[in-house]
Structures are given as C-alpha cells and as structure tokens.
Design a protein around this motif. Structure first.
Motif, short mmCIF file in Angstrom:
data_model
loop_
_atom_site.label_atom_id
_atom_site.label_comp_id
_atom_site.label_asym_id
_atom_site.label_seq_id
_atom_site.Cartn_x
_atom_site.Cartn_y
_atom_site.Cartn_z
N ALA A 191 38.88 62.13 -23.05
CA ALA A 191 38.60 60.87 -22.66
C ALA A 191 38.43 60.95 -21.14
N PRO B 121 32.25 52.47 -15.41
CA PRO B 121 31.94 51.68 -16.21
C PRO B 121 32.31 52.13 -17.65
N SER B 122 32.80 50.96 -17.92
CA SER B 122 33.22 50.89 -19.45
C SER B 122 33.18 52.19 -20.28
N GLY B 123 34.87 52.68 -20.22
CA GLY B 123 35.11 53.82 -21.22
C GLY B 123 34.54 55.03 -20.08
N CYS B 124 34.86 55.40 -19.52
CA CYS B 124 34.35 56.57 -18.20
C CYS B 124 35.95 56.76 -18.00
N GLY B 125 37.10 56.41 -18.41
CA GLY B 125 37.93 57.23 -18.41
C GLY B 125 39.28 56.44 -17.64
N LYS B 126 38.91 55.64 -17.21
CA LYS B 126 39.54 54.79 -15.64
C LYS B 126 40.97 54.95 -15.92
N THR B 127 41.21 54.00 -17.11
CA THR B 127 42.29 53.46 -17.99
C THR B 127 43.40 54.60 -17.78
N THR B 128 42.66 55.82 -18.64
CA THR B 128 43.28 56.76 -19.15
C THR B 128 43.47 57.48 -17.23
N GLU C 228 42.61 47.15 -13.02
CA GLU C 228 41.47 45.66 -12.64
C GLU C 228 42.34 44.73 -12.61
N PHE D 145 41.64 62.20 -26.95
CA PHE D 145 42.75 61.98 -27.59
C PHE D 145 42.41 61.56 -29.00
N VAL E 149 38.18 63.26 -28.98
CA VAL E 149 37.62 62.30 -28.06
C VAL E 149 37.94 62.35 -26.68
P1 ATP Z 1 36.99 49.95 -20.02
O1 ATP Z 1 36.51 49.60 -18.24
O2 ATP Z 1 36.46 49.06 -20.72
O3 ATP Z 1 39.06 49.73 -19.62
P2 ATP Z 1 37.94 53.14 -19.15
O4 ATP Z 1 37.07 53.20 -17.70
O5 ATP Z 1 39.07 52.70 -18.54
O6 ATP Z 1 36.95 51.89 -19.79
P3 ATP Z 1 39.94 54.70 -20.50
O7 ATP Z 1 40.19 52.68 -21.50
O8 ATP Z 1 40.04 55.52 -20.28
O9 ATP Z 1 38.03 53.93 -20.36
O10 ATP Z 1 38.77 54.83 -22.51
C1 ATP Z 1 38.30 56.28 -21.67
C2 ATP Z 1 37.51 56.87 -23.55
O11 ATP Z 1 38.77 57.36 -24.09
C3 ATP Z 1 36.90 56.00 -24.42
O12 ATP Z 1 35.82 56.79 -25.07
C4 ATP Z 1 38.11 55.47 -24.87
O13 ATP Z 1 37.46 54.87 -26.07
C5 ATP Z 1 39.06 56.30 -25.70
N1 ATP Z 1 40.23 55.93 -26.26
C6 ATP Z 1 40.86 55.57 -24.59
N2 ATP Z 1 41.79 55.42 -25.29
C7 ATP Z 1 42.35 56.19 -26.31
C8 ATP Z 1 43.47 56.17 -27.76
N3 ATP Z 1 44.59 55.47 -28.09
N4 ATP Z 1 43.05 56.51 -28.79
C9 ATP Z 1 42.13 57.07 -29.07
N5 ATP Z 1 40.23 56.81 -28.06
C10 ATP Z 1 41.22 56.79 -26.95
#
Ligand code: ATP
Length: 345
Positions: free
Chosen positions: A17, A36-43, A166, A12, A15
C-alpha cells in the motif's frame, strides 16, 4: 507537534500500500494528502494514528519513535485525534458524552485539563456551535451537526496532531464549503498540526499550507498549493490536480517546444524539468485560447461545447488527442469548426 515519516513501507499480505514514504510535518502545519482512490492515503493516516503497524521504516512524533517494524505505540497513548469520514459517533451517547469521552480516557490529557472537564466541554460546544444540542443523540442530528460533534470530540483533549480522513465527503456541496471555513478557523484556534486526507483537489488547494500528492502508494510531489497547481513536476500531478492537457512533442535545449506532427513551436513558461524530460507541454484548460486565425498555428476541430455560466468548456480534437479549453462566453465557437489552439502563458 512535529511529525516525521521515515522511509515507510506498508504491506497488507501481497498488496504493497505504501512505498518508501518519507515526509516531515511541521508543528502547526496544515498538510493535505491528496490522491485518487486506493493510492494509500488512509493507510498513511492510520499509521500516523497508531491503528496499523508498518512493515518497514519509522514514525516519530516530536522526535520520539512511535512506530517501527517491531513496535507500535497505540492510538490512546499518542497526542493525536482523528476525525472520520463516516463521523463514527456512538449511538448510545449524547453530544456532551461524546466530547467528554476522550477527556476521560486518553492517556495524554493533562491533569489541568481533566480538572476542568465540564468547562472544557462547554467551551468546545461553543466553538462548534452545538451548545443547544448537547443532550441530543446522534440520530437526532443532521449530517453537518454530526460532523461538528466528531470535530468537537477530536479537539476536546487539545491534541497536538489532528488527523482527518475525508471528513467532508458525506456532506452536501454547500455544507462542505461552510465546513471548510470552519475547519480553517479551528486550525487557527487550536494551532494543532493537521493532516487532512482528501481526493478533492479543491479542498486541498483551498485549505492546506502544503499538499502531498500521492499515486499508487508513492509520493509524487510535495509543495505549497501554488507550487502544486502552477508547477506540477510529474504528468500525474499536472493532470490530477490542475486537469492539465499534456501536449506531446519535443523540447529543444529545454527552451522551445515543437509540437508533434507540426512545425509550430511554443515557448517555455517555467515548465519543470521533470515534465520537459517526458517531452510534454502542460496547459490547463484556462491557459488555452482558441481563435479562427489558423495560419501557422496548431489546429484542431471542436468536438463539444458546454455552457457553464461564466464560460464555455470546449473539447477539441488535436492530432489524435482530445484537449479541454475553458473560454469566456464572449468567445463562442461552433461544433465542427476548425480552430487554432494557442497558449495564454
Ligand atoms: P480511498 O480514497 O478509496 O479511501 P486510499 O487512498 O485511502 O483510498 P487505502 O485505503 O490507503 O487507499 O488503500 C491503499 C491500498 O491498500 C489499496 O490497494 C487497498 O486495497 C489496500 N488495503 C488497504 N487496507 C487493506 C487491508 N486491511 N487489507 C488488504 N489490503 C488493504
């Protein structure tokens, strides 16, 4: 449906991801993505759904490419459904209309299913036990009922791949346990592959056939719940999943471990080479016992004790490190006491 994620990178802007994520999901498999939060799961989940484009690599559903760095097949043209953490219900639609919606609008729903739409809606209402709520609007439902509508909407079109982000984190603890069982039952019934994103190791261990542990955009380990729990291959997996204590020291010929600043040695119990290379010895809190026989043993001092019903949870200061040990209530130690720390494995 089989799913292949091939060397996927996702950026992104500046960043990154996801880094070189490579993964196969078998037909009918229940795969949890844990981290953990921010590790890229949702992406990763959004890439599988078709909500995001990838930077590099490819995604294949049943051997057909649905995303690469030049194109993305949109979500409604994939045989995929998604369940969101926030339920994502439409305020102007009642329960029945939510379930009908994907049957009407998704491109992949076959003719036979469209032809018996009313029957399918009733069948799904029965499966999620919402027959008596079909006319209710979202604001007239409890949290658990809303999540059931969201599950019903997702399974109605008989997707081959069900993505869950989640889905239980907005529910209270008791309801979460109940919904875990319901999601497992849905998996048995639908035979769809499930990719289930969570940061809760309990959920992943309880439900998944395999777990992908992620950290900082990379896959740390893929394995069955038992493999991940008993044989973590990296310090991160050992501490994130099993809450393991990592003792520092030296491995000798990969079979005997001598603790740092100590003459005490512990034996190998099948610790993965990757952890040995880091000269670490992992022990989960329940793999430790504490005794008053301190001679020729690794010793420490009890810092805190918490009563937890079936057991006491101790924190113990050992050679500059604080470790956690869970002992049965028959083993009551006092704060400030010097104790020997011994592996139970
Ligand atoms: P959580 O458990 O908090 O939902 P996650 O593991 O699902 O976290 P992601 O949402 O996949 O994490 O985000 C992974 C990384 O990509 C993070 O650093 C996040 O800030 C970044 N990120 C996600 N979406 C975007 C976006 N649209 N623009 C910029 N950065 C993004």
């Amino acid at each position: 449906m089989s799913t292949a994620v091939k060397h996927v990178n996702k950026k992104f802007g500046d960043v990154q991801a996801l880094y070189d994520v490579d993964l196969n999901i078998q037909d009918g498999e229940f795969l949890a993505i844990l981290g953990p939060s921010g590790c890229g799961k949702t992406t990763l989940l959004r890439l599988l759904a078709g909500f995001e484009s990838l930077t590099d690599g490819a995604i294949l559903l049943d051997d057909s490419e649905v995303a690469n760095n030049k194109m993305v097949v949109p979500p409604e043209q994939r045989n995929v459904s998604m369940v969101f953490q926030s339920f994502a219900l439409w305020p102007h639609m009642n329960v029945r209309e939510h379930i009908q919606f994907p049957l009407r609008h998704h491109h992949f729903v076959d003719r036979a299913l469209k032809g018996k739409m009313a029957d399918r809606v009733n069948e799904v209402l029965r499966i999620v036990e919402l027959e008596d709520f079909s006319d209710r609007m979202p604001n007239e439902l409890s949290g658990g009922q809303k999540q059931r509508v969201s599950l019903a909407r997702a399974i109605a079109p008989e997707p081959k791949l069900l993505l869950m982000d989640e889905p239980l984190s907005n529910l209270d603890a008791e309801l979460r346990m109940e919904m875990r069982r319901e999601i497992q039952a849905l998996h048995q019934l639908t035979k769809a592959s499930i990719v289930y994103v969570t940061h809760d190791q309990g959920e992943a261990l309880a439900m998944a056939d395999r777990i992908v542990v992620m950290n900082k955009g990379k896959i740390e380990q893929i394995g069955t719940p038992e493999e991940i729990y008993y044989y973590p291959k990296t310090p991160f997996v050992a501490t994130f999943v099993g809450k393991a204590n990592l003792f520092k020291g030296t491995w000798h010929q990969s079979s005997v471990f001598t603790l740092e600043n100590s003459a005490v040695s512990w034996r190998d119990w099948g610790i993965p080479d990757e952890i040995k290379k880091e000269n670490l010895y992992p022990l989960r809190p329940e793999q430790i016992t504490l005794t008053n026989q301190t001679q020729d043993q690794m010793t420490g001092v009890i810092r805190s004790r918490q009563f937890q019903g079936k057991e006491y949870h101790y924190s113990v200061d050992v050679a500059g490190q604080t470790i956690i040990a869970h002992l049965p209530i028959s083993k009551k130690m006092e704060i400030g006491e010097e104790v020997a720390i011994m592996p139970l494995v």
